[in-house]
Design a protein around this motif. Structure first.
Motif, mmCIF file in Angstrom:
data_model
loop_
_atom_site.group_PDB
_atom_site.id
_atom_site.type_symbol
_atom_site.label_atom_id
_atom_site.label_comp_id
_atom_site.label_asym_id
_atom_site.label_seq_id
_atom_site.Cartn_x
_atom_site.Cartn_y
_atom_site.Cartn_z
ATOM 1 N N THR A 281 -2.370 5.254 91.905
ATOM 2 C CA THR A 281 -3.413 4.438 92.419
ATOM 3 C C THR A 281 -2.592 3.151 92.835
ATOM 4 N N MET A 282 -3.291 2.273 94.009
ATOM 5 C CA MET A 282 -2.875 1.281 94.245
ATOM 6 C C MET A 282 -4.083 0.113 94.370
ATOM 7 N N ARG A 283 -3.939 -0.842 93.703
ATOM 8 C CA ARG A 283 -5.243 -1.679 93.738
ATOM 9 C C ARG A 283 -4.815 -3.088 94.380
ATOM 10 N N PHE A 284 -5.217 -3.573 95.101
ATOM 11 C CA PHE A 284 -5.110 -5.041 95.645
ATOM 12 C C PHE A 284 -6.328 -5.908 95.433
ATOM 13 N N SER B 285 9.521 6.112 91.029
ATOM 14 C CA SER B 285 8.438 4.977 91.264
ATOM 15 C C SER B 285 9.060 3.547 90.812
ATOM 16 N N THR C 121 -9.457 -1.184 95.627
ATOM 17 C CA THR C 121 -8.725 0.200 95.244
ATOM 18 C C THR C 121 -8.232 0.811 96.574
ATOM 19 N N SER D 157 -6.619 5.739 95.299
ATOM 20 C CA SER D 157 -7.080 6.033 93.979
ATOM 21 C C SER D 157 -6.973 7.461 93.542
ATOM 22 N N HIS E 140 4.781 -1.178 94.983
ATOM 23 C CA HIS E 140 4.922 -0.448 93.562
ATOM 24 C C HIS E 140 3.390 0.045 93.189
ATOM 25 N N PRO E 141 3.143 1.010 92.813
ATOM 26 C CA PRO E 141 1.902 1.554 92.575
ATOM 27 C C PRO E 141 1.169 0.911 91.438
ATOM 28 N N SER E 142 0.094 0.828 91.259
ATOM 29 C CA SER E 142 -0.868 0.088 89.941
ATOM 30 C C SER E 142 -0.656 1.083 88.893
ATOM 31 N N ALA E 143 -0.599 2.413 89.112
ATOM 32 C CA ALA E 143 -0.428 3.363 88.302
ATOM 33 C C ALA E 143 0.164 4.689 88.978
ATOM 34 N N THR F 47 -0.679 2.910 102.917
ATOM 35 C CA THR F 47 -0.345 2.410 101.569
ATOM 36 C C THR F 47 0.369 3.345 100.901
#
Ligand code: ATP
Ligand code: MG
Length: 263
Positions: free
Chosen positions: A15-18, A73, A22, A25, A59-62, A49
């Motif tokens: 998951t990548m949030r800016f 990661s 999102t 996801s 770096h991924p949010s999760a 992304t």
């Protein structure tokens, strides 16, 4: 090698949030070694992304990314390049004022052995290595059909050839996994045909696993064995070209928008 049988690349619940957006996801992906795998979807779907995460730019949010079973990661782009992932960029990123040959030499630098002291003293081992690198770079230019342009400035090449030079530079780093972000963008039909041949050819010759982002459906459907479709950061389908082309969700979100009709 002990990683035999492991998938080349795995994304697990990435998951990548800016801020509030999102972009990607809970993304899951398993790319077997040697595969030519597509990543498609409308503009803003999250494809680049995913590449930025896999190559360490983001770096991924999760979630996690594994290369032949090793969790990479959070590694820096340099470390990931050393581990064997190379990429090209949607917006070409060459050293525009360097020659075509020097751009490939920069890529070779990633796997260089001589240390700085040797280089400064120009010890024989260093000189021998420089000669070897120049000959490897020339061979790579031959591999992508740019051998006649090695002394040109990169910026003097037409767009399609700049994309091939980016591929040569990526190959120079000695990757096991190659990420290509819209390699056919800006190419005419003849260049696109040549590019398809080049991609399938380098997979064999360099023993690569290739992950390909591309809007040109002729390319993706023509050379990928499987693909994942992203829309608004979510995976909406995965399958073979035949399965994807008749998938209702994909047609509605992406292919129905005239993309297929162009071909
Ligand atoms: N560094 C960033 N900071 C903030 N938002 C970002 C960043 N990178 C991407 N985004 C946003 O994330 C979403 C996904 O972008 P991304 O570039 O991954 O899409 P894409 O599928 O590659 O699209 P395209 O086909 O147009 O290249 C978009 O809404 C984009 O604006
Ligand atoms: Mg993109």
């Amino acid at each position: 090698m002990s990683d035999k049988g492991l998938p080349a690349l795995v994304c697990e619940n990435v998951t990548m949030r800016f801020g509030g957006l999102t972009a990607v996801s809970e993304f899951n992906l398993v790319v077997p070694e040697g595969a030519l795998f597509g990543l498609i979807g409308p503009n803003g779907a999250g494809k680049t992304t995913v590449f930025n995460i896999v190559s360490g730019v983001l770096h991924p949010s999760a979630g996690s990314v594994k290369l032949f079973g090793d969790d990479i990661s959070g590694f820096s782009p340099d470390r990931i390049a050393h581990r064997g992932i190379a990429r090209t960029f949607q917006n070409i990123r060459l050293f525009r004022n360097l020659t075509v040959l020097d751009n490939v030499l920069v890529g070779l630098h990633v796997r260089r052995e001589a240390n700085l002291a040797e280089a400064l003293l120009a010890l024989p081992r260093h000189r021998a290595e420089e000669a070897r690198m120049a000959s490897t770079a020339t061979q790579l230019l031959r591999d992508v059909g740019l051998e006649d342009f090695s002394s040109y400035r990169a910026s003097a090449l037409p767009y399609g050839q700049q994309r091939r030079l980016e591929i040569a530079r990526a190959l120079a780093t000695g990757p096991r996994v190659l990420l290509l972000d819209e390699p056919a963008a800006g190419m005419n039909p003849a260049e696109t045909e040549d590019l398809m041949r080049l991609i399938t050819d380098i997979r064999e010759r360099f023993d690569l696993t290739i992950l390909l982002i591309e809007h040109e459906m002729k390319v993706v459907m023509g050379i990928c064995e499987r693909m994942t479709v992203l829309d608004h950061g979510e995976t909406i389908a995965e399958g073979t070209p035949a399965e994807i082309q008749c998938n209702e969700r994909v047609i509605k979100a992406y292919l129905g928008g005239g993309v297929v009709a162009e071909n």
